[in-house]
Scaffold this motif. Structure first.
Motif, PDB file in Angstrom:
ATOM      1  N   VAL A 128       0.874  -1.173   0.000  1.00 45.70           N
ATOM      2  CA  VAL A 128       0.000   0.000   0.000  1.00 45.70           C
ATOM      3  C   VAL A 128       0.909   1.220   0.000  1.00 45.70           C
ATOM      4  N   MET A 129       0.935   1.927  -1.125  1.00 45.90           N
ATOM      5  CA  MET A 129       1.907   3.010  -1.307  1.00 45.90           C
ATOM      6  C   MET A 129       3.327   2.472  -1.073  1.00 45.90           C
ATOM      7  N   GLY A 130       3.483   1.235  -1.435  1.00 42.96           N
ATOM      8  CA  GLY A 130       4.756   0.542  -1.324  1.00 42.96           C
ATOM      9  C   GLY A 130       4.690  -0.679  -2.212  1.00 42.96           C
ATOM     10  N   GLY A 131       5.630  -1.580  -2.094  1.00 41.29           N
ATOM     11  CA  GLY A 131       5.577  -2.723  -2.983  1.00 41.29           C
ATOM     12  C   GLY A 131       6.561  -3.819  -2.649  1.00 41.29           C
ATOM     13  N   PHE A 132       6.349  -4.976  -3.314  1.00 40.77           N
ATOM     14  CA  PHE A 132       7.217  -6.136  -3.225  1.00 40.77           C
ATOM     15  C   PHE A 132       7.848  -6.387  -4.587  1.00 40.77           C
ATOM     16  N   ASP A 133       9.098  -6.777  -4.581  1.00 41.66           N
ATOM     17  CA  ASP A 133       9.840  -7.043  -5.809  1.00 41.66           C
ATOM     18  C   ASP A 133       9.500  -8.449  -6.319  1.00 41.66           C
ATOM     19  N   HIS A 134       9.001  -8.529  -7.563  1.00 38.01           N
ATOM     20  CA  HIS A 134       8.602  -9.812  -8.144  1.00 38.01           C
ATOM     21  C   HIS A 134       9.576 -10.289  -9.227  1.00 38.01           C
ATOM     22  N   ARG A 135      10.711  -9.641  -9.385  1.00 40.13           N
ATOM     23  CA  ARG A 135      11.582  -9.959 -10.516  1.00 40.13           C
ATOM     24  C   ARG A 135      12.123 -11.378 -10.490  1.00 40.13           C
ATOM     25  N   GLU A 136      12.295 -11.963  -9.305  1.00 43.28           N
ATOM     26  CA  GLU A 136      12.901 -13.288  -9.221  1.00 43.28           C
ATOM     27  C   GLU A 136      11.882 -14.418  -9.287  1.00 43.28           C
ATOM     28  N   GLU A 137      10.620 -14.071  -9.421  1.00 42.66           N
ATOM     29  CA  GLU A 137       9.604 -15.109  -9.557  1.00 42.66           C
ATOM     30  C   GLU A 137       9.686 -15.757 -10.936  1.00 42.66           C
ATOM     31  N   GLY A 138       9.195 -16.978 -11.026  1.00 39.27           N
ATOM     32  CA  GLY A 138       9.133 -17.655 -12.316  1.00 39.27           C
ATOM     33  C   GLY A 138      10.399 -18.375 -12.723  1.00 39.27           C
ATOM     34  N   VAL A 139      11.458 -18.286 -11.898  1.00 37.13           N
ATOM     35  CA  VAL A 139      12.705 -18.999 -12.202  1.00 37.13           C
ATOM     36  C   VAL A 139      12.624 -20.391 -11.584  1.00 37.13           C
ATOM     37  N   PRO A 140      12.653 -21.446 -12.393  1.00 35.85           N
ATOM     38  CA  PRO A 140      12.522 -22.805 -11.828  1.00 35.85           C
ATOM     39  C   PRO A 140      13.646 -23.112 -10.850  1.00 35.85           C
ATOM     40  N   GLY A 141      13.307 -23.824  -9.793  1.00 34.83           N
ATOM     41  CA  GLY A 141      14.308 -24.225  -8.822  1.00 34.83           C
ATOM     42  C   GLY A 141      15.046 -25.473  -9.265  1.00 34.83           C
ATOM     43  N   GLU A 142      16.227 -25.679  -8.721  1.00 34.25           N
ATOM     44  CA  GLU A 142      16.986 -26.882  -9.003  1.00 34.25           C
ATOM     45  C   GLU A 142      16.364 -28.074  -8.269  1.00 34.25           C
TER      46      GLU A 142
END
Length: 285
Positions: A166-180
């Motif tokens: 709310v008037m701020g945010g979370f970084d989603h850039r690392e989502e979607g990268v499959p794990g080992e």
């Protein structure tokens, strides 16, 4: 054999063989960064077998398996490079608080199934790169109010971000990268109000140094190959201006690649120093 001839002069190949053993030991966690740097310096300074031998005396011989079971079962079973980092238990730290100050969780620690953190007019860093994990799936809950958090994960870990801003945010850039296979899953959740929660994927300094050493070896091998090729051409009778131009172009390309790699490394080091200064300024410890 080398111990029987301690005064025999060591060759460059001997020193490189010892350096390779040290790099493997660093990657496996047998040596920390300070020990690795000290031994590597001693390796390249060594002139005889007698000086080289003690450097790797307490490390496994390449190709020989130690007489202990090096494969641990995780709390949920399974093997692989991540198996010994999923250790079960309650975790060594379950919360972090920064009120007009800062906090850090980094280095060798155990992430619990749920880690709770709060930053109010402050900042926090939750670094999982060298951490163990109490479970295959862990939750990092971040509440940032007019403050900030940064979650750092190693390559290979799957990241899921579920926080609300709310008037701020979370970084989603690392989502979607499959794990080992066998790697833990990190769920970043929480609430950010006039603040932010960053998530980034980074190598440890030890791993970057190991990769840098590998690139250095590749450069040396490429240079040696070019010199050998140039020498063979110089000995022949078919050398012409076109061949000289081709060699010059290859050399220019190689220098450009090396320059780009060095710039990336310097940029990463400057960013880490800047981040460390920022954490100290906000009271991180």
């Amino acid at each position: 054999m080398t111990e029987d001839l301690p005064e025999l002069r060591a060759s460059d190949a001997d020193r490189e063989q010892v350096a390779e053993v040290l790099r493997d030991a660093l990657a496996e966690g047998r040596l920390d960064m300070e020990e690795f740097e000290e031994r590597l310096e001693a390796t390249y300074r060594a002139r005889t077998y007698g000086e080289l031998t003690p450097i790797t005396r307490d490390l496994p011989v390449p190709g020989v398996t130690p007489a202990v079971n090096m494969v641990k079962g995780s709390a949920e079973g399974g093997t692989g490079p991540w198996a010994d980092r999923i250790v079960g238990g309650e975790g060594s730290s379950s919360w972090g608080v920064a009120i007009m100050a800062g906090f850090q969780r980094k280095g060798r620690w155990t992430v619990p199934k749920r880690f709770n953190s709060v930053a109010f007019w402050g900042g926090g860093e939750i670094d999982l790169r060298e951490a163990n994990f109490a479970a295959r799936e862990v939750v990092v809950n971040c509440v940032a109010i007019m403050g900030g958090m940064n979650v750092v994960v190693p390559p290979g870990v799957e990241v899921v971000v579920r926080g609300i801003g709310v008037m701020g945010g979370f970084d989603h850039r690392e989502e979607g990268v499959p794990g080992e296979p066998g790697a833990p899953r990190v769920i970043v959740t929480g609430f950010a109000f006039w603040g932010g929660v960053g998530v980034e994927r980074k190598l440890t300094r030890a791993e970057r140094l190991r990769l840098k050493e590998e690139r250095r070896q590749e450069k040396l091998e490429r240079r040696a190959a070019r010199k050998e090729l140039q020498g063979s051409r110089a000995d022949g009778d078919d050398r012409d201006g076109l061949g000289d131009a081709s060699d010059a172009l290859d050399e220019a390309r190689e220098l450009m690649r090396e320059h780009q790699e060095e710039r990336r490394e310097r940029h990463e080091e400057r960013r880490e120093r800047r981040d460390e200064r920022d954490r100290r300024r906000h009271g991180g410890h």
